[in-house]
Design a protein around this motif. Structure first.
Motif, PDB file in Angstrom:
ATOM      1  N   ARG A   3       0.850  -1.183   0.000  1.00 36.96           N
ATOM      2  CA  ARG A   3       0.000   0.000   0.000  1.00 36.96           C
ATOM      3  C   ARG A   3       0.893   1.242   0.000  1.00 36.96           C
ATOM      4  O   ARG A   3       1.872   1.317   0.732  1.00 36.96           O
ATOM      5  N   TYR A 119      -8.568  21.482   3.326  1.00 32.60           N
ATOM      6  CA  TYR A 119      -8.595  20.388   4.293  1.00 32.60           C
ATOM      7  C   TYR A 119      -9.497  20.786   5.452  1.00 32.60           C
ATOM      8  O   TYR A 119      -9.768  21.963   5.670  1.00 32.60           O
ATOM      9  N   ARG A 120      -9.887  19.782   6.210  1.00 32.41           N
ATOM     10  CA  ARG A 120     -10.706  20.085   7.382  1.00 32.41           C
ATOM     11  C   ARG A 120      -9.947  20.951   8.381  1.00 32.41           C
ATOM     12  O   ARG A 120     -10.539  21.710   9.136  1.00 32.41           O
ATOM     13  N   GLU A 320     -17.639  11.551  10.038  1.00 36.07           N
ATOM     14  CA  GLU A 320     -18.153  11.357   8.681  1.00 36.07           C
ATOM     15  C   GLU A 320     -18.844  12.643   8.239  1.00 36.07           C
ATOM     16  O   GLU A 320     -19.554  13.263   9.024  1.00 36.07           O
ATOM     17  N   VAL A 321     -18.634  13.022   6.976  1.00 34.75           N
ATOM     18  CA  VAL A 321     -19.243  14.282   6.533  1.00 34.75           C
ATOM     19  C   VAL A 321     -20.675  14.110   6.077  1.00 34.75           C
ATOM     20  O   VAL A 321     -21.403  15.081   5.967  1.00 34.75           O
ATOM     21  N   ARG A 322     -21.106  12.870   5.812  1.00 32.83           N
ATOM     22  CA  ARG A 322     -22.465  12.724   5.281  1.00 32.83           C
ATOM     23  C   ARG A 322     -23.480  13.044   6.369  1.00 32.83           C
ATOM     24  O   ARG A 322     -23.311  12.711   7.528  1.00 32.83           O
TER      25      ARG A 322
ATOM     26  N   LYS B  13     -14.989  -0.302   1.061  1.00 35.63           N
ATOM     27  CA  LYS B  13     -15.218   0.497   2.254  1.00 35.63           C
ATOM     28  C   LYS B  13     -15.886  -0.373   3.301  1.00 35.63           C
ATOM     29  O   LYS B  13     -16.948  -0.947   3.067  1.00 35.63           O
ATOM     30  N   THR B  45     -23.628   6.896  -2.192  1.00 36.21           N
ATOM     31  CA  THR B  45     -23.048   8.107  -1.616  1.00 36.21           C
ATOM     32  C   THR B  45     -21.657   7.834  -1.051  1.00 36.21           C
ATOM     33  O   THR B  45     -20.744   8.647  -1.199  1.00 36.21           O
ATOM     34  N   THR B  46     -21.476   6.669  -0.430  1.00 37.15           N
ATOM     35  CA  THR B  46     -20.157   6.330   0.102  1.00 37.15           C
ATOM     36  C   THR B  46     -19.127   6.297  -1.017  1.00 37.15           C
ATOM     37  O   THR B  46     -18.011   6.811  -0.868  1.00 37.15           O
ATOM     38  N   LEU B  49     -18.269   9.858  -1.951  1.00 35.41           N
ATOM     39  CA  LEU B  49     -17.417  10.529  -0.975  1.00 35.41           C
ATOM     40  C   LEU B  49     -15.979  10.036  -1.084  1.00 35.41           C
ATOM     41  O   LEU B  49     -15.030  10.794  -0.882  1.00 35.41           O
ATOM     42  N   LEU B  54     -13.373  12.547   0.627  1.00 36.70           N
ATOM     43  CA  LEU B  54     -14.024  13.028   1.845  1.00 36.70           C
ATOM     44  C   LEU B  54     -14.233  11.897   2.849  1.00 36.70           C
ATOM     45  O   LEU B  54     -14.593  12.132   3.988  1.00 36.70           O
ATOM     46  N   THR B  55     -14.030  10.668   2.412  1.00 34.71           N
ATOM     47  CA  THR B  55     -14.079   9.519   3.313  1.00 34.71           C
ATOM     48  C   THR B  55     -12.896   8.636   2.953  1.00 34.71           C
ATOM     49  O   THR B  55     -12.546   8.510   1.783  1.00 34.71           O
ATOM     50  N   THR B  57     -10.728   5.394   2.147  1.00 39.72           N
ATOM     51  CA  THR B  57     -11.040   4.110   1.542  1.00 39.72           C
ATOM     52  C   THR B  57     -10.488   3.007   2.438  1.00 39.72           C
ATOM     53  O   THR B  57      -9.560   3.224   3.202  1.00 39.72           O
ATOM     54  N   SER B  58     -11.082   1.818   2.335  1.00 41.04           N
ATOM     55  CA  SER B  58     -10.542   0.680   3.093  1.00 41.04           C
ATOM     56  C   SER B  58      -9.677  -0.193   2.210  1.00 41.04           C
ATOM     57  O   SER B  58      -9.057  -1.138   2.700  1.00 41.04           O
ATOM     58  N   VAL B  70      -6.985  10.051  -2.111  1.00 43.36           N
ATOM     59  CA  VAL B  70      -6.524   9.835  -0.742  1.00 43.36           C
ATOM     60  C   VAL B  70      -5.301  10.699  -0.460  1.00 43.36           C
ATOM     61  O   VAL B  70      -5.193  11.322   0.592  1.00 43.36           O
ATOM     62  N   PRO B  73      -6.037  15.094  -2.245  1.00 43.22           N
ATOM     63  CA  PRO B  73      -7.437  15.532  -2.279  1.00 43.22           C
ATOM     64  C   PRO B  73      -7.608  16.960  -2.803  1.00 43.22           C
ATOM     65  O   PRO B  73      -8.599  17.256  -3.464  1.00 43.22           O
TER      66      PRO B  73
END
Lengths: 323, 317
Positions: A3, A119-120, A320-322, B13, B45-46, B49, B54-55, B57-58, B70, B73
């Protein structure tokens, strides 16, 4: 497949400027700010007006007369301006920060704003700095009003060192506000409901303001030996009490203010006779010595602000932003 | 580089043990409108994102315009416009002020920004309310303001999450026109929706999500062939003749079944053939003495595909 490192690219402060400017402008033009200023003026003006009234009758020589506006508590109204600030500032800070993040959730603007190239980090920091700048403007305005009223009503210009001490006091007040602003920001990240967040922030403030002094003294008494035989034992007990009380940011702020505005202050604990040797009672310390005295309090406030903000930051990054 | 603006390989995810998005592969080509369809909670939606970073990834890889959401962004978000489900704007600000804030976040120079804002508002027919507070906007206007934001951003890819949900038919129609406008401007559009007939009319290709997996992908006609079976359906309505008997002999016709519920006697029949047999069918009916009242080419409906697919899934389970 190995990774790839998930090091992200780009500065975390991209977009900090626009977020800060928007938050600052929003605060200054909001109805809430008007209410808070009104609140500050009502609660600040009475102590100042009555202490000015009393100071005009003072005839004895006092080289720090100007600073007494802030600290003297007249008989008619036993609240000094500084004491009033001790609870006004947290309420202002909580009022500015309690809905900082969760209102963006509820208005469904958060995901749209975060889909812009920021960024946040920048969003949260911009919100914090915007609130802090608003608080600083409000406190500076209040401070100038008090100084101006003093000039007019006492007919006596402040000396340079008094202005310097006053300015340091202002900075301490902003740092104190920063702690509560960070705390309310933390609650606004944790709770989706703005009402819950406001309630928790106010609850925490009430806890430190009303309950913590009692709890601290109860713990101290619990740990104290049944009979105190020596000055050392007494000092140890007193030290424990002070350490516990200083967990409250209000205590740190009060001590910093006392050290700055009462130049005679040498220590916040008792002094042993041996330490009193050579001391001229009632003689003021120079400003740099006062600053050294209160330095731990100031750094404590700033450290508290950073720790609480960091907690809000960590939680916000994982959210989570949703909606 | 290939012509794909978005490439997704084995995207995963996990929420605890649940696989919200389960190893999906997806390619979105430059300048197409792509529909992500599926029931609520299927992972649409996932996925969106994760495309935007914004979320987290796994697992798996995502490539948006050559960038990894990732790790990069900001680069992705600078080039991709996003209209969230039920988009929100700052109610106490005007439309212009809202877009100006976005323009500042995008670091668009001030002089360009004003021009781009008014042009964008023009393109979504909101120019007359540019200086009105967003609090007074209807839901449809807010969605259009969201499209204006994407136009102003000059995004290369637009991602729209449920853009038509909660809109009246007229507002939906207008919004879909604007989405076509985006495509004309060369923007690749990704729409997630569960409103199938609306989406069908604009999408070039669709992917059907089911429990975090892509069940079907392709153009609407391809999906119909896959799910409903190959064939060319037409609808025939005639009086004074036994349609089923008359049409059985027409070359190419495979089945003739009554349309609608059994015994409803509507007089309409569905004919499946392997090619377009309308001319031959018309001729046969007229020559057999019947009077033809209706003859229609039945477009495969996405709704039908969707319903049939999930029915089969349920039956298999």
């Amino acid at each position: 497949m190995p990774r790839k490192p998930t090091q992200r690219e780009g500065s975390p402060f991209t977009g900090l400027g626009p977020v800060f400017m928007k938050e600052f402008a929003d605060h200054l033009s909001s109805a809430r700010m008007m209410v808070l200023m009104l609140f500050v003026i009502v609660f600040g003006a009475f102590p100042v007006a009555s202490s000015l009234q009393q100071l005009r009758t003072v005839t004895e020589q006092d080289s720090y007369l100007f600073l007494r506006i802030f600290t003297s508590a007249p008989e008619s109204l036993p609240i000094s301006f500084v004491f009033a600030l001790n609870f006004i500032i947290p309420i202002m800070a909580i009022g500015l920060g309690f809905d900082a993040v969760n209102s963006e959730f509820n208005r469904r603007t958060l995901s749209r704003v975060l889909s812009q190239p920021i960024y946040r980090d920048a969003l949260l920091l911009g919100k914090f700095l915007g609130g802090l700048a608003t608080l600083a403007v409000a406190l500076a305005a209040l401070w100038l009003i008090v100084f101006g009223a003093g000039l007019l009503l006492l007919g006596l210009p402040p000396r340079g060192v008094e202005v310097a001490r006053g300015a340091c006091f202002l900075l301490a007040a902003i740092a104190y506000g920063g702690v509560w602003l960070a705390a309310s920001l933390l609650f606004s990240v944790i709770f989706r409901s703005t009402a819950t967040s406001a309630l928790c922030a106010l609850g925490l403030w009430l806890f430190f303001f009303l309950l913590w002094p009692m709890i601290a003294s109860a713990i101290t008494i619990g740990f104290a030996p049944s009979q105190i035989h020596s000055a050392e034992e007494y000092l140890a007990v007193e030290q424990l009490g002070l350490v516990l009380a200083r967990f409250s940011p209000g205590t740190l702020f009060s001590e910093a203010v006392v050290g700055l505005l009462n130049p005679e202050t040498r220590t916040f604990a008792s002094m042993l006779p041996a330490q009193m040797r050579g001391v001229i009672p009632g003689a003021p310390l120079p400003l740099d010595q006062s600053l050294i005295l209160i330095w731990p309090q100031i750094t404590g406030l700033i450290a508290g602000m950073i720790v609480v903000f960091a907690a809000a930051y960590v939680i916000f990054q994982r959210e989570e932003v949703r909606a | 580089m290939s012509d794909n603006v978005i490439e997704v390989r084995g995207l995963l995810k996990l929420y605890g043990a649940t696989r919200a998005v389960d190893a999906i592969d997806l390619d979105i080509r430059r300048g197409e409108i792509f529909g992500l369809l599926g029931p609520n909670g299927a992972g649409k939606t996932t996925t969106i994102l994760m495309l935007l970073g914004l979320t987290e990834t796994s697992g798996g890889t995502v490539n948006v315009l050559g960038f990894d959401p990732v790790r990069q962004p900001l680069q992705v978000k600078r080039r991709v416009g996003y209209l969230p489900d039920a988009v929100g704007f700052y109610d106490h600000l005007t439309a212009r002020e809202n877009l100006r804030y976005t323009a500042r976040l995008l670091a668009i120079p001030r002089r360009d920004a004003e021009k781009r804002i008014s042009d964008a508002m023009e393109s979504v027919q909101l120019a007359d309310v540019l200086d009105k507070r967003v609090a007074t906007f209807s839901r449809g206007m807010r969605q259009r303001l969201g499209i204006a934001e994407i136009v102003m951003k000059q995004a290369e890819v637009a991602i729209l999450d449920e853009p038509t949900s909660g809109l009246d038919p007229h507002a939906t129609f207008e919004l879909l026109e604007m989405i076509r406008g985006l495509k004309k401007a060369g923007v690749a559009v990704l729409i997630s929706s569960h409103l199938l007939d609306r989406v069908q009319s604009v999408c070039d290709r669709v992917a059907l999500f089911n429990r975090g997996k892509i069940a079907l992908m392709g153009s609407v006609v391809e999906l119909a062939n896959q799910v409903l079976g190959a064939g060319h359906p037409i609808l025939v309505e005639a009086s004074g003749i036994d349609i089923a008997g008359a049409l059985r002999g027409v070359e190419g016709v495979q089945t003739v079944v009554p349309e609608g519920p059994q015994g409803s006697g509507s007089g309409a029949w569905r004919v499946i053939a392997d090619r377009d047999v309308r001319a031959a069918v018309a001729q046969r009916i007229v020559s057999s003495g019947g009077s033809l009242t209706r003859l229609a080419d039945l477009q495969p409906s996405l709704e039908e595909v969707y319903t049939r697919y999930f029915q089969e899934q349920r039956d298999a389970a």
